[in-house]
Design an enzyme around this catalytic site. Sequence first.
Site, PDB file in Angstrom:
ATOM      1  CG  ASP A 162      -0.126  -0.140   2.543  1.00 10.15           C
ATOM      2  OD1 ASP A 162       1.105   0.047   2.542  1.00 10.15           O
ATOM      3  OD2 ASP A 162      -0.751  -0.435   3.579  1.00 10.15           O
TER       4      ASP A 162
ATOM      5  CD  GLU B 206       0.013  -6.701   3.024  1.00  5.01           C
ATOM      6  OE1 GLU B 206       0.718  -7.380   3.786  1.00  5.01           O
ATOM      7  OE2 GLU B 206       0.004  -5.456   3.007  1.00  5.01           O
TER       8      GLU B 206
ATOM      9  CD  GLU C 175      -0.085   4.366   4.574  1.00  9.70           C
ATOM     10  OE1 GLU C 175       1.097   4.619   4.902  1.00  9.70           O
ATOM     11  OE2 GLU C 175      -1.059   5.075   4.943  1.00  9.70           O
TER      12      GLU C 175
ATOM     13  CG  HIS D  90       4.630   3.787  11.074  1.00  9.33           C
ATOM     14  ND1 HIS D  90       4.088   2.613  11.558  1.00  9.33           N
ATOM     15  CD2 HIS D  90       4.320   3.814   9.749  1.00  9.33           C
ATOM     16  CE1 HIS D  90       3.487   1.963  10.579  1.00  9.33           C
ATOM     17  NE2 HIS D  90       3.605   2.671   9.468  1.00  9.33           N
TER      18      HIS D  90
ATOM     19  NE  ARG E 203       2.671   9.936   5.004  1.00 13.37           N
ATOM     20  CZ  ARG E 203       3.442  10.922   4.562  1.00 13.37           C
ATOM     21  NH1 ARG E 203       3.109  12.176   4.851  1.00 13.37           N
ATOM     22  NH2 ARG E 203       4.521  10.688   3.866  1.00 13.37           N
TER      23      ARG E 203
ATOM     24  CG  HIS F  71       9.088   5.931  11.628  1.00  7.46           C
ATOM     25  ND1 HIS F  71       9.393   6.987  10.807  1.00  7.46           N
ATOM     26  CD2 HIS F  71       8.755   4.899  10.790  1.00  7.46           C
ATOM     27  CE1 HIS F  71       9.246   6.621   9.541  1.00  7.46           C
ATOM     28  NE2 HIS F  71       8.867   5.354   9.504  1.00  7.46           N
TER      29      HIS F  71
END
Length: 406
Positions: free
Chosen positions: A117, A139, A153, A244, A246, A277
Amino acid sequence: MDVSDARLRALEENPGRMPSDMRRVAVVVGTRPEAIKMAPVIRVLEHEPTIKPIVIATAQHRDMLDQVLKLFKIAPDYDLNVMLPNQTLGELSGRLIEGMSTVLTKCHADYVLVHGDTTTTFSAALASYYQKIPVGHVEAGLRTHRFYEPFPEEKNRQLTAVVTTLHFAPTLRAKENLLAEGVVENNIVVTGNTAVDAAQLMSHQLDTTFTMMERDLGADMGVRSHEILDQVSRKQQLVLVTVHRRESFDAGILEICAALETLARAYLQALFVLPVHRNPNVYGPIHAKLGQVPNIVLTEPLSYASLIYLLKHASLVMTDSGGIQEEAPSFGVPVLVLRAVTERPEAVEAGLARVAGTARASIVSEGHSILDGSAEWFRVKQANPYGDGKAAERIIDRLLRELLSL
């Protein structure tokens, strides 16, 4: 039929397409999770006599990608090296499409495999479509059905599906999502998730090579690696945390940090390990809020070997990572999903994971229930709903049939 038998039968049915008539399959990886999950696919391709694998690294995440490629002994044939500080998604997409177009012209791929993604995923798929090269999406079919969660994503997945020929869905739920969007059923293959293949492979290596684990932990955590090894040897509680996404930047990260501090101070005998991260929206707030809590270990991003070692010995995993949601059930570890929604509901339905969100109160409540042993939802003996470790073989078996028909 066994997957290896299926491959042999496909070759026997098409004697004109034996080793002298090699097909070129490009495998695209840009981020650490893509490299981890495509490593088993590349491994199977390398042992397929009728296929020439071509590995294209976009380096959307430079350091973390290189770490995994080195671990799995994968040497890219092409490296776009697109990573730049503070570039926008639009800038990244443009550079990826341009770079992929150039490489695809050079390598003469018969098929392109993309994963998951990321911006690399969609950009590589679109560049392949522009050159009329069929795309296999590993996936495929994961959905939250929310426009901006996760961002970007969710739309990367849906947009990739539009230009994909073969959809390798990890679960029946993922297949149902694709069917609902109008994908032809014959173009969907339920394979399991290659994350399980990779986790099983690395777990076996750790079991047989203890010094490898000691070396990796020492490199990742320095002096605190001994603290972790001691925690495991004494069978004390170990909590692995990763954050991590957004959509969690700003308020979400602060809420998660507040919850972690509360839990850490309530369970002083537990050790919380948080690989941080490198995105400044994550790195800065976490170090500012949690850097002085004595039983929270903040580290740089872990090697995959260290991550799997911690997963195997964790009492609890708290994460917004998709890959960890898939890997943890293989080791019977309960997962608290630090997001409002997950595109991987199978583990939740199986009693192996719980969506805790990003609110402090919810995370603390769910964390308490696992750490004090009162969580009624957790069913440790359930099989991993994401696969049995043979996903890569199933992917290549179907891909081979597709290639033989070209």
